[in-house]
Design an enzyme around this catalytic site. Sequence first.
Site, PDB file in Angstrom:
ATOM      1  NE  ARG A  45      14.902  37.463 -16.655  1.00 30.89           N
ATOM      2  CZ  ARG A  45      13.937  36.547 -16.600  1.00 30.89           C
ATOM      3  NH1 ARG A  45      14.015  35.466 -17.365  1.00 30.89           N
ATOM      4  NH2 ARG A  45      12.906  36.708 -15.792  1.00 30.89           N
ATOM      5  CG  ASP A  47      22.792  35.105 -22.283  1.00 27.84           C
ATOM      6  OD1 ASP A  47      21.738  35.107 -21.643  1.00 27.84           O
ATOM      7  OD2 ASP A  47      22.852  34.926 -23.515  1.00 27.84           O
ATOM      8  CE1 TYR A 107      23.306  43.488 -24.325  1.00 25.20           C
ATOM      9  CE2 TYR A 107      21.328  44.336 -25.369  1.00 25.20           C
ATOM     10  CZ  TYR A 107      21.941  43.624 -24.357  1.00 25.20           C
ATOM     11  OH  TYR A 107      21.179  43.055 -23.362  1.00 25.20           O
ATOM     12  NE  ARG A 194      26.987  34.813 -26.686  1.00 24.01           N
ATOM     13  CZ  ARG A 194      26.785  33.747 -25.916  1.00 24.01           C
ATOM     14  NH1 ARG A 194      25.888  33.799 -24.932  1.00 24.01           N
ATOM     15  NH2 ARG A 194      27.453  32.634 -26.122  1.00 24.01           N
TER      16      ARG A 194
END
Length: 250
Positions: A45, A47, A107, A194
């Site tokens: 998932r 954000d 990522y 993050r």
Amino acid sequence: MIEYDGTNYCGWQRQANGTSIQESLENALATCCRLPKVTVTGSGRTDAGVHARGQIAHFQAPHDHLPVPRKILKSLNGLLPSDIAVLRVARAPDDFHARFDAQARRYHYHVSLQPTALDKSTRLQVRCEPNFDHMNAAACQLIGRHHFGAFCRTQSPTQNRICRVTQAEWIDERGRGHWHFEITADRFLHGMVRAIVGTLLEIGNGKRAIDSIAAIMASQDRRMAGPAAAPHGLVLEEVIYSAPLFREVT
């Protein structure tokens, strides 16, 4: 395989407070496959505001009711909004699961040291140039199997917060004032990348010691890490499986 610009979405997961990537895909699939309802399961998932270049998802439907993959691909891209693109479609084994079968995910977090017009929705503008050598020295401490609770959102229900990181480094994109942080792990926690990026940027700006990462992880306390970097710089680049998923698209 799905690519999307997450700017206008509340994230991957279907939610009551806005339009999600999952909802958009499910609606388009139900139409193109002529089914009353389709449930799409993603590899993970993302954000609100986070993007993807290589998201993987699966759905189940009777084989004799489905168009061939190339027709699904064409139909989906005709039905979906322009900020979501389906890149590949293939039949998967009946027991395939996009999330649980994934071996690793990669990522990128993109930053720019100068104002940018074309990339403003996918790069965080950093006003003061951080020390990338210091940030890379700190990032090395992330490699290995660790408890990443200090980099996980406090409201996350996930109990297992152990992840194995195999890559974590800042990469200069040909000296154009553009850099990205590349991180690969077997799994990621809610808000983990993050929070790591925000902490590394503090190290690069001299607000934290280079060797502070190990102590932050040992604390297992989100308050010990830095603030989460803005979502728009983050891109899910690749989901890695033990076997190729797209040998043919017919």
